[in-house]
Design a protein around this motif. Structure first.
Motif, PDB file in Angstrom:
ATOM      1  N   GLU A 120       0.831  -1.204   0.000  1.00  0.00           N
ATOM      2  CA  GLU A 120       0.000   0.000   0.000  1.00  0.00           C
ATOM      3  C   GLU A 120       0.865   1.254   0.000  1.00  0.00           C
ATOM      4  N   ARG A 121       1.957   1.205   0.769  1.00  0.00           N
ATOM      5  CA  ARG A 121       2.852   2.372   0.795  1.00  0.00           C
ATOM      6  C   ARG A 121       3.464   2.630  -0.577  1.00  0.00           C
ATOM      7  N   LEU A 122       3.888   1.539  -1.250  1.00  0.00           N
ATOM      8  CA  LEU A 122       4.469   1.688  -2.581  1.00  0.00           C
ATOM      9  C   LEU A 122       3.445   2.235  -3.564  1.00  0.00           C
ATOM     10  N   ASN A 123       2.198   1.777  -3.440  1.00  0.00           N
ATOM     11  CA  ASN A 123       1.142   2.293  -4.319  1.00  0.00           C
ATOM     12  C   ASN A 123       0.920   3.781  -4.088  1.00  0.00           C
ATOM     13  N   HIS A 124       0.920   4.191  -2.797  1.00  0.00           N
ATOM     14  CA  HIS A 124       0.740   5.609  -2.493  1.00  0.00           C
ATOM     15  C   HIS A 124       1.887   6.441  -3.063  1.00  0.00           C
ATOM     16  N   GLU A 125       3.109   5.913  -2.947  1.00  0.00           N
ATOM     17  CA  GLU A 125       4.253   6.638  -3.495  1.00  0.00           C
ATOM     18  C   GLU A 125       4.131   6.795  -5.011  1.00  0.00           C
ATOM     19  N   LEU A 126       3.679   5.720  -5.667  1.00  0.00           N
ATOM     20  CA  LEU A 126       3.498   5.789  -7.115  1.00  0.00           C
ATOM     21  C   LEU A 126       2.440   6.831  -7.471  1.00  0.00           C
ATOM     22  N   GLU A 127       1.336   6.820  -6.718  1.00  0.00           N
ATOM     23  CA  GLU A 127       0.283   7.797  -6.978  1.00  0.00           C
ATOM     24  C   GLU A 127       0.798   9.217  -6.765  1.00  0.00           C
ATOM     25  N   ASP A 128       1.628   9.400  -5.727  1.00  0.00           N
ATOM     26  CA  ASP A 128       2.188  10.734  -5.483  1.00  0.00           C
ATOM     27  C   ASP A 128       3.070  11.169  -6.644  1.00  0.00           C
ATOM     28  N   ARG A 129       3.870  10.208  -7.172  1.00  0.00           N
ATOM     29  CA  ARG A 129       4.724  10.560  -8.313  1.00  0.00           C
ATOM     30  C   ARG A 129       3.896  10.902  -9.547  1.00  0.00           C
ATOM     31  N   VAL A 130       2.814  10.138  -9.750  1.00  0.00           N
ATOM     32  CA  VAL A 130       1.944  10.425 -10.899  1.00  0.00           C
ATOM     33  C   VAL A 130       1.310  11.801 -10.745  1.00  0.00           C
ATOM     34  N   THR A 150       1.002  15.585 -28.955  1.00  0.00           N
ATOM     35  CA  THR A 150       0.808  14.135 -29.024  1.00  0.00           C
ATOM     36  C   THR A 150       1.671  13.392 -28.026  1.00  0.00           C
ATOM     37  N   GLU A 151       2.940  13.765 -27.919  1.00  0.00           N
ATOM     38  CA  GLU A 151       3.834  13.058 -27.011  1.00  0.00           C
ATOM     39  C   GLU A 151       3.397  13.207 -25.563  1.00  0.00           C
ATOM     40  N   ARG A 152       2.903  14.401 -25.217  1.00  0.00           N
ATOM     41  CA  ARG A 152       2.412  14.595 -23.853  1.00  0.00           C
ATOM     42  C   ARG A 152       1.210  13.708 -23.571  1.00  0.00           C
ATOM     43  N   LYS A 153       0.304  13.614 -24.528  1.00  0.00           N
ATOM     44  CA  LYS A 153      -0.877  12.762 -24.364  1.00  0.00           C
ATOM     45  C   LYS A 153      -0.473  11.301 -24.196  1.00  0.00           C
ATOM     46  N   ARG A 154       0.470  10.870 -25.012  1.00  0.00           N
ATOM     47  CA  ARG A 154       0.924   9.480 -24.905  1.00  0.00           C
ATOM     48  C   ARG A 154       1.608   9.215 -23.573  1.00  0.00           C
ATOM     49  N   ALA A 155       2.380  10.190 -23.085  1.00  0.00           N
ATOM     50  CA  ALA A 155       3.038  10.024 -21.783  1.00  0.00           C
ATOM     51  C   ALA A 155       2.001   9.897 -20.664  1.00  0.00           C
ATOM     52  N   GLU A 156       0.943  10.710 -20.745  1.00  0.00           N
ATOM     53  CA  GLU A 156      -0.118  10.623 -19.739  1.00  0.00           C
ATOM     54  C   GLU A 156      -0.788   9.257 -19.787  1.00  0.00           C
ATOM     55  N   GLU A 157      -1.029   8.741 -20.989  1.00  0.00           N
ATOM     56  CA  GLU A 157      -1.653   7.426 -21.124  1.00  0.00           C
ATOM     57  C   GLU A 157      -0.756   6.339 -20.542  1.00  0.00           C
ATOM     58  N   ARG A 158       0.577   6.441 -20.811  1.00  0.00           N
ATOM     59  CA  ARG A 158       1.504   5.449 -20.266  1.00  0.00           C
ATOM     60  C   ARG A 158       1.534   5.495 -18.745  1.00  0.00           C
ATOM     61  N   GLN A 159       1.495   6.688 -18.164  1.00  0.00           N
ATOM     62  CA  GLN A 159       1.502   6.818 -16.717  1.00  0.00           C
ATOM     63  C   GLN A 159       0.244   6.206 -16.099  1.00  0.00           C
ATOM     64  N   ASN A 160      -0.900   6.494 -16.716  1.00  0.00           N
ATOM     65  CA  ASN A 160      -2.158   5.931 -16.205  1.00  0.00           C
ATOM     66  C   ASN A 160      -2.151   4.417 -16.315  1.00  0.00           C
ATOM     67  N   LEU A 161      -1.633   3.902 -17.431  1.00  0.00           N
ATOM     68  CA  LEU A 161      -1.578   2.458 -17.620  1.00  0.00           C
ATOM     69  C   LEU A 161      -0.645   1.819 -16.597  1.00  0.00           C
ATOM     70  N   LEU A 162       0.510   2.469 -16.352  1.00  0.00           N
ATOM     71  CA  LEU A 162       1.466   1.934 -15.378  1.00  0.00           C
ATOM     72  C   LEU A 162       0.846   1.873 -13.992  1.00  0.00           C
ATOM     73  N   ALA A 163       0.123   2.933 -13.612  1.00  0.00           N
ATOM     74  CA  ALA A 163      -0.502   2.952 -12.292  1.00  0.00           C
ATOM     75  C   ALA A 163      -1.526   1.830 -12.151  1.00  0.00           C
ATOM     76  N   ARG A 164      -2.311   1.610 -13.206  1.00  0.00           N
ATOM     77  CA  ARG A 164      -3.317   0.539 -13.149  1.00  0.00           C
ATOM     78  C   ARG A 164      -2.652  -0.834 -13.105  1.00  0.00           C
ATOM     79  N   GLU A 165      -1.576  -1.012 -13.873  1.00  0.00           N
ATOM     80  CA  GLU A 165      -0.894  -2.305 -13.893  1.00  0.00           C
ATOM     81  C   GLU A 165      -0.272  -2.628 -12.540  1.00  0.00           C
TER      82      GLU A 165
END
Length: 495
Positions: free
Chosen positions: A134-144, A277-292
């Protein structure tokens, strides 16, 4: 580094029994919290984070079942591990009632200190690992969130620069344009042509041609902008997509400002287009990483919980070793999958990882082609191989220097067939009943992967044949399908 202590709540109305539990559990090194009644236990829970609750079933005023029901009603404690202690003979109905109230285990009286310590230790460690995830998840969310804030700040600065038409230089990521509202003439700079993927030689800038390059779902943005300027709006900004002539879709943000005459009528509209476009793709990758990460953490916890709850052993040491072995096997395949970014794992690598703890010299022969397994298939097959190696090292061919093991595999029409053949070990007898390892292996291979597992208990050594589909839809789901359904299959296998 010393690990953080967790709180273990001991609930009993008899001081002597509480003292006995303290003495038994003292060596665990955790914080022991005492409550002499159900109501006192509830007060402690409201003030303290508790990892495990050890509660006596028979207590005056508020018994263990009633206390468990009240605890489970509170959202904070719906997953808190509760172990019941009963000094009376517990019927199946009472035991079922306890499990329905949230008990994870029963301990009969007289209490065996080693058994009690082992059970408490397992659930305390599980609680600690859960909090760490849970702590690692919170840290990831904070970074996102921090990255998102950076992007928003960057966008704000970009808007300021976009308002200055002089900054719209001819660059691949930025372009400027000018539209004569009266005559209808358009002017694009080189950057604008680059963004839309066209050239001045073969593209005429006019409303119809520009609209043809807009994504169909975003055409209304152009119409809305024109309507806003006709209503007197002086500035307009929007995000939109374009479809280049080669079919590539690009994201853009456009800022436009109107110039009016003395009567307030719009005579010219100028603007800047920025390719984001690159910014949009980066946001999508970040969201996907958080979900994964969230999904994999939950699945890993579900699998670890299933292993802890379903493992059986006659002795405490055997129980702990069995749990640690299975969780270590899971950890090894998780490392392999992480190195491949969860794209898959090679079968030979899984076998090598299971062989690593043994010094077997030339006792084992391996033969087979390179086979890339999907993540779900790799996890399930790794646990199955762990059971086979463990049983062989304890009772089979690998328990003696004279024993031999041959493992070969082949793939035919997306079906993996693996043969496990032991010889030269102790005399083999067909078991009267299947152990938990064999039953869990069958459940995982057949129910999880849709394959088959066959055992031939020959006198000269075990012969096992595993058939695993490599393209089954459940195996293709990333990163793992060993979740509630898989645990249910193992529960039925262990019954």
């Amino acid at each position: 580094m010393d690990q953080e202590k967790v709180n273990i709540l001991l609930v009993d109305d008899q001081p002597a029994k509480l003292l006995a539990y303290e003495v038994i559990l003292k060596d665990l090194g955790e914080n022991l919290v005492i409550a002499s009644s159900g109501r006192e236990a509830l007060e402690v829970l409201l003030k303290t984070e508790i990892a495990v609750i050890l509660v006596d079933v028979c207590m005056p005023e508020l018994d263990g079942f009633e206390l468990a029901a009240m605890i489970r009603e509170h959202p904070r404690f719906q997953k808190t591990a509760m172990i019941f202690i009963s000094a009376i003979q517990v019927s199946d109905i009472d035991r079922l009632r306890g499990y329905e109230m949230g008990a994870v285990d029963y301990v009969p009286v007289p209490v065996v200190p080693e058994v009690l310590r082992a059970k408490i230790k397992v659930f305390a460690e599980l609680y600690r690992k859960t909090r760490e995830l849970e702590r690692l998840n919170h840290e990831l969310e904070d970074r996102v969130r921090a990255r998102t804030a950076e992007l928003e700040a960057s966008t704000a600065k970009l808007r300021e620069s976009e308002q200055r038409r002089s900054m719209a230089i001819a660059a691949g990521k930025m372009g400027s344009w000018d539209w004569d509202w009266i005559s209808g003439d358009w002017m694009w700079d080189e950057g604008q042509y680059n963004i839309f993927g066209v050239s001045p030689e073969n593209f005429e800038v006019n409303p119809a041609n520009v609209q043809a390059l807009l994504h169909p779902d975003d055409v209304d943005q152009l119409r809305k902008a024109i309507a806003e300027f006709n209503k007197g709006t002086r500035a307009y900004e929007t995000e939109f997509r374009i479809i280049r002539p080669d079919g590539e879709v690009r994201w853009c943000v456009g800022t436009a400002a109107a110039t009016t005459d003395e009567s307030g009528r719009v005579v010219r509209v100028s603007g800047v287009t920025v390719d984001i476009t690159e910014r949009k793709r980066a946001e999508e990758r970040q969201n996907l990483l958080a979900r994964e990460v969230d999904h994999r953490a939950k699945n890993a916890l579900a699998l670890a919980q299933s292993i802890v709850r379903l493992t059986r052993a006659d002795e405490v040491k055997a129980y702990v070793n069995a749990v640690e072995g299975r969780i270590n096997a899971l950890a090894r395949v998780h490392t392999i999958l992480s190195l491949s970014s969860w794209q898959g794992a090679e079968l030979s690598r899984l076998i090598d990882e299971e062989l690593a703890p043994y010094s077997l010299g030339d006792q084992i022969k391996l033969a087979g082609p390179e086979v890339q397994l999907l993540p779900a298939t790799a996890q399930t097959l790794a646990l199955a191989l762990h059971e086979l190696f463990t049983n062989s090292a304890k009772y089979g061919a690998l328990s003696t220097r004279a024993g031999r093991l041959a493992i070969d595999w082949q793939v035919d029409e997306e079906l993996l067939t693996l043969s496990w053949e032991e010889s030269g070990g102790p005399l083999v007898k067909t078991p009267k009943s299947r152990g938990f390892g064999t039953r869990s292996l069958l459940a995982s291979i057949e129910s999880q992967l849709g394959g088959q597992a066959q055992f031939d208990w020959r006198a000269e050594g075990l012969l096992c044949r595993l058939e695993v589909p490599l393209t089954r839809k459940t195996a293709a789901a990333a990163p793992s399908k060993f979740d509630t359904a898989g645990a249910a299959e193992l529960q039925r296998a262990s019954g």
